[in-house]
Motif scaffolding. Structure first.
Motif, mmCIF file in Angstrom:
data_model
loop_
_atom_site.group_PDB
_atom_site.id
_atom_site.type_symbol
_atom_site.label_atom_id
_atom_site.label_comp_id
_atom_site.label_asym_id
_atom_site.label_seq_id
_atom_site.Cartn_x
_atom_site.Cartn_y
_atom_site.Cartn_z
ATOM 1 N N ARG A 13 45.732 21.068 -19.665
ATOM 2 C CA ARG A 13 44.471 20.359 -19.825
ATOM 3 C C ARG A 13 44.675 18.868 -19.680
ATOM 4 N NH1 ARG A 13 40.768 23.916 -21.711
ATOM 5 N NH2 ARG A 13 41.647 25.922 -21.327
ATOM 6 N N ALA A 14 43.644 18.263 -19.160
ATOM 7 C CA ALA A 14 43.652 16.813 -19.092
ATOM 8 C C ALA A 14 43.578 16.263 -20.511
ATOM 9 C CB ALA A 14 42.449 16.351 -18.282
ATOM 10 N N ALA A 61 40.365 16.065 -23.124
ATOM 11 C CA ALA A 61 39.364 17.003 -22.650
ATOM 12 C C ALA A 61 38.413 17.343 -23.782
ATOM 13 C CB ALA A 61 40.045 18.279 -22.164
ATOM 14 N N PRO A 62 37.104 17.283 -23.487
ATOM 15 C CA PRO A 62 36.159 17.561 -24.563
ATOM 16 C C PRO A 62 36.223 19.026 -24.991
ATOM 17 C CG PRO A 62 35.028 17.335 -22.472
ATOM 18 C CD PRO A 62 36.448 17.014 -22.213
ATOM 19 N N LYS A 63 36.316 19.267 -26.261
ATOM 20 C CA LYS A 63 36.251 20.630 -26.788
ATOM 21 C C LYS A 63 34.852 20.792 -27.366
ATOM 22 C CE LYS A 63 40.555 22.572 -26.975
ATOM 23 N NZ LYS A 63 40.917 22.057 -25.652
ATOM 24 N N ARG A 64 34.067 21.619 -26.695
ATOM 25 C CA ARG A 64 32.677 21.723 -27.116
ATOM 26 C C ARG A 64 32.432 22.991 -27.898
ATOM 27 N NH1 ARG A 64 29.087 19.185 -23.075
ATOM 28 N NH2 ARG A 64 27.723 20.955 -23.308
ATOM 29 N N ALA A 65 31.519 22.895 -28.828
ATOM 30 C CA ALA A 65 31.130 24.093 -29.556
ATOM 31 C C ALA A 65 30.399 25.021 -28.595
ATOM 32 C CB ALA A 65 30.206 23.718 -30.704
#
Lengths: 113, 323
Positions: A4-5, A8-12
């Motif tokens: 992963r970059a 990286a956004p971890k979204r719900a």
């Protein structure tokens, strides 16, 4: 490799179904094309456990006899070198011409294996 | 659950951008952990996600004919092709995930209608001949597109394209074989084939996207070698490849302006109905609603399978720990 970059956004997850899917860990798949050949990274996939990952890897990456063996590895288990540090990191191997056969002189006309 | 709010992307450091563009100009491949401009990441994510969605939605028009394939041989091929499309979707979703976006997020965008997919799949498949023409035209157009994308600057995308191109060749050939067979068939089979060609020819040309003069993203994508050829160049290549194939089986492409130009060595073709293209892209094609409804239903009805798989994995883990 599905590293992963950074940041990286971890979204719900948006829905229940998506939540279940989001909980499936990521695996990296390596295929051996033929007996005696090296294993190569083929891609990645999501699966609940190792057995599931192995079955999915077969269906996704070996539908046409592309592999005689498979490895599946949790993506989180892979440690990758950092591209930004590639210069200094690989430098020790880059300036040693004497590690190559071409470095050595051979008398003219002699065939050395 | 993530608690940090997404901060606005930092302005890209001009020195880093210059170094990045020098790498692109030198033909280097960009890998997931390499630094890349935010805009490159964003454009690639959009393009790859659209591509992955197209593979998945593309299963619907063909899945429609699996139970009605005219022979076991045709049915086996069609099932294998539809399975391949699922695989292609997965390759590209995985590639997109390397850009730092989760697959479930992309799938949610498809299902709520905010993401786009190829407009060709919003046309209905009315006859068996459509299976032939889709393989011939739609997969043929996809090969023209993807052969070039296999040289794209982003490594994971390019590698997925190499894999996909190998498989699409089977798709195109099985489609063309269906067409060639129908072309040698009874008058009503020939009529069915010609009708499918008449319906799919123009939408297939639209698959390459808007004309270069109306394609706002093209210049940037070309500069960064995400694209290597313009929409119009690829469209022309597809026309040039397809005309002789149509002649070989004695069918007519529905364009009175289609003429060979000895100077450019291209087949010149008529004006595309761009109003229709924008209508379909905008959600008003014949099957947009049906396709999204089918995808959502499949996803919802599969929820118990995903939950069961997770429960099974948890149970297996408990078993291992107890032993």
């Amino acid at each position: 490799m599905a590293a992963r970059a950074k940041g990286a956004p971890k979204r719900a997850a948006a829905t229940d179904g998506a939540a279940a899917e989001a909980a499936w860990p990521l695996w990296e798949v390596f295929t051996q094309g033929d007996q005696g050949k090296p294993f190569e990274h083929a891609g990645s996939l999501h699966a609940t456990d190792a057995e599931h990952a192995m079955q999915n890897a077969r269906d996704v990456y070996a539908r046409r006899g592309e592999a005689v063996n498979l490895w599946v590895v949790p993506s989180s288990a892979i440690i990758a070198s950092a591209p930004g540090d590639a210069g200094p990191f690989f430098d020790p191997g880059n300036d040693k011409a004497y590690r190559h056969p071409q470095f050595y002189k051979v008398p003219q006309g002699v065939r050395v294996f | 659950m993530a608690t940090t709010k997404k901060s606005p992307p930092p302005a890209d450091d001009p020195a880093l951008v210059a170094a990045f563009e020098a790498r692109i100009a030198a033909g280097e491949s960009i890998e997931p952990k390499d630094w890349m401009p935010e805009r490159y990441r964003k454009q690639l994510t959009r393009m790859m996600a659209q591509h992955a969605h197209s593979e998945i939605v593309g299963m619907l028009p063909e899945g429609n004919w699996i139970t009605r394939a005219p022979s076991l041989r045709r049915k086996l091929s069609l099932i294998a092709k539809v399975q391949d499309e699922a695989g292609h979707g997965l390759y590209i979703y995985c590639g997109t995930e390397t850009l730092g976006v989760e697959r479930d997020e992309l799938v949610a965008q498809l299902h709520d209608g905010t993401a786009k997919y190829s407009s060709i799949f919003n046309y209905p498949t009315l006859s068996w001949a459509d299976m032939g023409v889709i393989g011939w035209f739609v997969d043929g157009a996809a090969i023209v597109n993807q052969t070039v994308l296999a040289k794209a600057s982003y490594g994971p995308y390019a590698r997925a394209m190499v894999r996909i191109c190998k498989e699409e060749n089977f798709h195109k050939r099985q489609g063309y074989e269906i067409c060639a067979t129908l072309a040698k068939g009874t008058p009503s089979q020939r009529a069915m084939l010609q009708d499918a060609i008449d319906r799919f020819w123009w939408p297939s040309l639209m698959m390459f996207g808007p004309s270069d003069k109306d394609s706002p993203n093209s210049a940037e994508l070309l500069k960064w070698r995400v694209k290597r050829k313009t929409n119009d160049e690829l469209r022309q290549r597809f026309v040039n490849l397809t005309v002789p194939q149509a002649q070989a089986i004695g069918v007519t492409l529905p364009d009175p302006d289609l003429t060979y130009n000895p100077e450019t060595k291209n087949w010149d073709f008529g004006e595309i109905d761009w109003d229709e293209f924008w209508q379909v892209v905008g959600g008003n094609g014949p099957c947009n609603k049906e396709r999204l409804a089918a995808r959502n239903a499949a996803h919802d009805e599969g929820a118990w399978v995903r939950e069961a798989a997770l429960a099974h994995a948890a149970k297996q883990r408990r078993g291992t720990e107890a032993a």
